[in-house]
Design a protein around this motif. Structure first.
Motif, mmCIF file in Angstrom:
data_model
loop_
_atom_site.group_PDB
_atom_site.id
_atom_site.type_symbol
_atom_site.label_atom_id
_atom_site.label_comp_id
_atom_site.label_asym_id
_atom_site.label_seq_id
_atom_site.Cartn_x
_atom_site.Cartn_y
_atom_site.Cartn_z
ATOM 1 N N LEU A 149 0.957 -1.196 0.040
ATOM 2 C CA LEU A 149 -0.033 0.121 -0.045
ATOM 3 C C LEU A 149 1.084 1.351 0.063
ATOM 4 O O LEU A 149 0.370 2.258 -0.428
ATOM 5 N N ALA A 150 2.199 1.180 0.515
ATOM 6 C CA ALA A 150 2.956 2.380 0.431
ATOM 7 C C ALA A 150 3.351 2.511 -1.016
ATOM 8 O O ALA A 150 3.506 3.770 -1.529
ATOM 9 N N LEU A 186 0.227 4.836 7.005
ATOM 10 C CA LEU A 186 0.769 5.569 5.813
ATOM 11 C C LEU A 186 0.123 6.966 5.858
ATOM 12 O O LEU A 186 0.394 7.701 4.788
ATOM 13 N N GLY A 187 -0.787 7.285 6.986
ATOM 14 C CA GLY A 187 -1.245 8.647 6.736
ATOM 15 C C GLY A 187 -2.485 8.994 6.425
ATOM 16 O O GLY A 187 -2.922 9.972 6.200
ATOM 17 N N LEU A 188 -2.994 7.819 5.781
ATOM 18 C CA LEU A 188 -4.233 8.326 4.920
ATOM 19 C C LEU A 188 -5.265 8.330 5.982
ATOM 20 O O LEU A 188 -6.285 8.825 5.455
ATOM 21 N N GLY A 189 -5.504 7.652 6.938
ATOM 22 C CA GLY A 189 -6.423 7.722 8.192
ATOM 23 C C GLY A 189 -7.374 6.683 7.726
ATOM 24 O O GLY A 189 -7.881 6.393 6.435
ATOM 25 N N HIS A 256 -3.809 -4.444 -4.988
ATOM 26 C CA HIS A 256 -2.841 -5.091 -4.085
ATOM 27 C C HIS A 256 -3.503 -6.445 -3.655
ATOM 28 O O HIS A 256 -4.911 -6.425 -3.120
ATOM 29 N N VAL A 257 -3.205 -7.516 -3.655
ATOM 30 C CA VAL A 257 -3.766 -8.899 -3.264
ATOM 31 C C VAL A 257 -3.024 -9.379 -1.912
ATOM 32 O O VAL A 257 -2.116 -9.329 -1.803
#
Length: 465
Positions: A149-150, A186-189, A256-257
């Protein structure tokens, strides 16, 4: 004199004692209680003495039997969680890796070991139907999911003009808890994590995903990534990968899996994982369904440039001095880790010793054992199957003469009693709001006779209650 050095004779003597303990563990594994008959106070007391000022020398090993006494025995009837069975050749590889003590961070720091890991990654990618993917070994699926995810964030939604990352991530309501953690880290929340409903097979619904994306676009938000699950932790469900890949492509999203549990089964059931090769990144855990000792996770990705965009941030102290494609390679440019264990050695040695065919056969046996248990549950009037068996997780409960309103509490008590008996070990899940007993077959030791004993033990525990 160097007090931390050992003579060759001392090393051999200590290694022989530890090897003898390991051999005793394996020989007696099947007869051991799976859950030790110890309390938390017992285990704390075993190691309360603390660390000595003056070394005990070889007498330090005398307390190791206490560790074995209090360890959970992963024998053939350990079917809790999603934890592999610790294949012994892999364990020997782990021992040698610790002696070699290589930092697998760049070719210059450990030439042969880095090349070996890259070969293992290529071999795994091909084995699960993703030839050409690259990647690295990780501590586990949680780290691999975070890294995947990053990469998605940096590829599709890097920090905005205010320096804050943004973007919406979509996963099913059955997604592993590591996805929510990754979105937060990741800071997305977590407010930007959409949990999409599932169908009757506990697979993400593409129509509901399409609706959620459209709603976010209409609200001015930026969709970022779809997380498909290939083997949910509760039931082993595999999301409809081709449909999700099509949606991700159409909307320009990263796919992403999370295949930490299920993706190794693509070696044995490739038809169930059609579309996996369309992922931008995927996780899998060799310490689950490839039976390796913990820890041995894997992150695979399609584009190494995307990995470097996310993770390449190097100080001069790690500057690689070579422009050669091999000698200049650095895992730290494609990973969150700088210091990295030699995880690949155990997997490489184990797979070379047994061969890929042996692992496929073991996975097939696990799949057969899961179906065998499901059939036994359905044949027993007092037991109730709570979910379809997609892979190797079987969710069921005791019904018997217990009123519906009391079944959750009864089965929770049954699980405690079952595991305390020490012959079988199961975990739990919540299926449509109901408490379930859960057996997960990722154990190369399990036989049909062990499956039969699961039902016997569940019925005996129910009778005890």
């Amino acid at each position: 004199m160097n007090a931390l050095e050992l003579s060759p004779e001392e090393f051999r003597r200590l290694a022989d004692r530890i090897t003898a303990l390991a051999e005793q563990w394996l020989v007696t594994l099947d007869s051991r209680r799976i859950a030790p008959a110890l309390t938390g106070a017992d285990t704390e007391a075993s190691f309360a003495e603390g660390l000595p000022e003056v070394g005990l020398k070889e007498a330090a090993l005398d307390s190791l039997p206490l560790l074995l006494e209090g360890a959970r025995a992963g024998n053939a009837r350990f079917l809790g969680y999603v934890l592999g069975s610790g294949e012994p050749v892999g364990a020997l590889g782990d021992f040698l890796a610790s002696v070699l003590n290589q930092n697998i961070t760049a070719w210059r720091s450990s030439p042969a070991a880095v090349s070996l890991e890259r070969a293992v990654v290529r071999g795994l990618a091909t084995a699960v139907g993703c030839p050409g993917f690259s990647g690295s070994l990780t501590g586990g699926g949680s780290a691999a999911n975070l890294m995947g995810l990053a990469m998605a964030r940096e590829a599709h939604a890097p920090a905005n003009e205010n320096g804050s990352p943004s973007g919406v991530v979509y996963a099913s309501t059955e997604a592993h808890m590591s996805i929510a953690k990754a979105v937060a880290l990741l800071g997305l929340g977590r407010r930007n994590l959409r949990l999409i409903p599932t169908d009757s097979q506990w697979r993400m619904r593409p129509d509901a995903l399409e609706q959620a994306i459209a709603k976010d676009v209409a609200a001015g938000r930026r969709p970022l990534a779809v997380v498909a699950t290939a083997g949910t932790v509760n039931t082993g469900a595999v999301d409809p990968l081709p449909a999700l890949a099509e949606l991700a492509t159409r909307h320009g999203l990263w796919l992403h899996v999370d295949g930490a549990f299920g993706v190794p089964a693509a070696m044995a059931l490739p038809e169930l994982f059609t579309g996996l090769e369309r992922a931008d990144s995927l996780s899998m855990d060799a310490h689950k369904w490839l039976y390796q000792p913990v820890d041995c996770g894997v992150l695979l990705f399609r584009d190494a440039i995307a990995a470097r965009r996310a993770f390449s941030f190097s100080g001069d102290y790690v500057r690689v001095m070579s422009s050669d494609s091999v000698e200049g390679f650095a895992f730290f440019d494609e990973s969150i880790e700088l210091s990295r264990r030699f995880r690949a050695l155990k997997l490489w040695l184990s797979m070379r010793y047994h061969g890929l065919a042996a692992f496929r056969e073991a996975i097939h046996r696990d799949l057969q054992n899961a179906r065998r248990l499901a059939e036994a549950v359905e044949a027993e009037a007092s037991l109730e199957l709570l979910a379809p068996v997609s892979l190797s997780a079987v969710c069921f409960r005791y019904a018997g003469a217990v009123p519906e309103a009391e079944r959750d509490a009864f089965n929770a008590g049954l699980l405690t009693r079952l595991n305390a008996r020490g012959r079988v070990y199961l975990s739990n899940a919540t299926i449509s709001g109901r408490f379930a007993l859960r057996a997960c077959f990722v154990n190369h030791r399990t036989t049909p006779e062990d499956v039969r004993q699961v039902v016997e033990e569940v019925l005996a525990a129910a009778k005890d209650l």
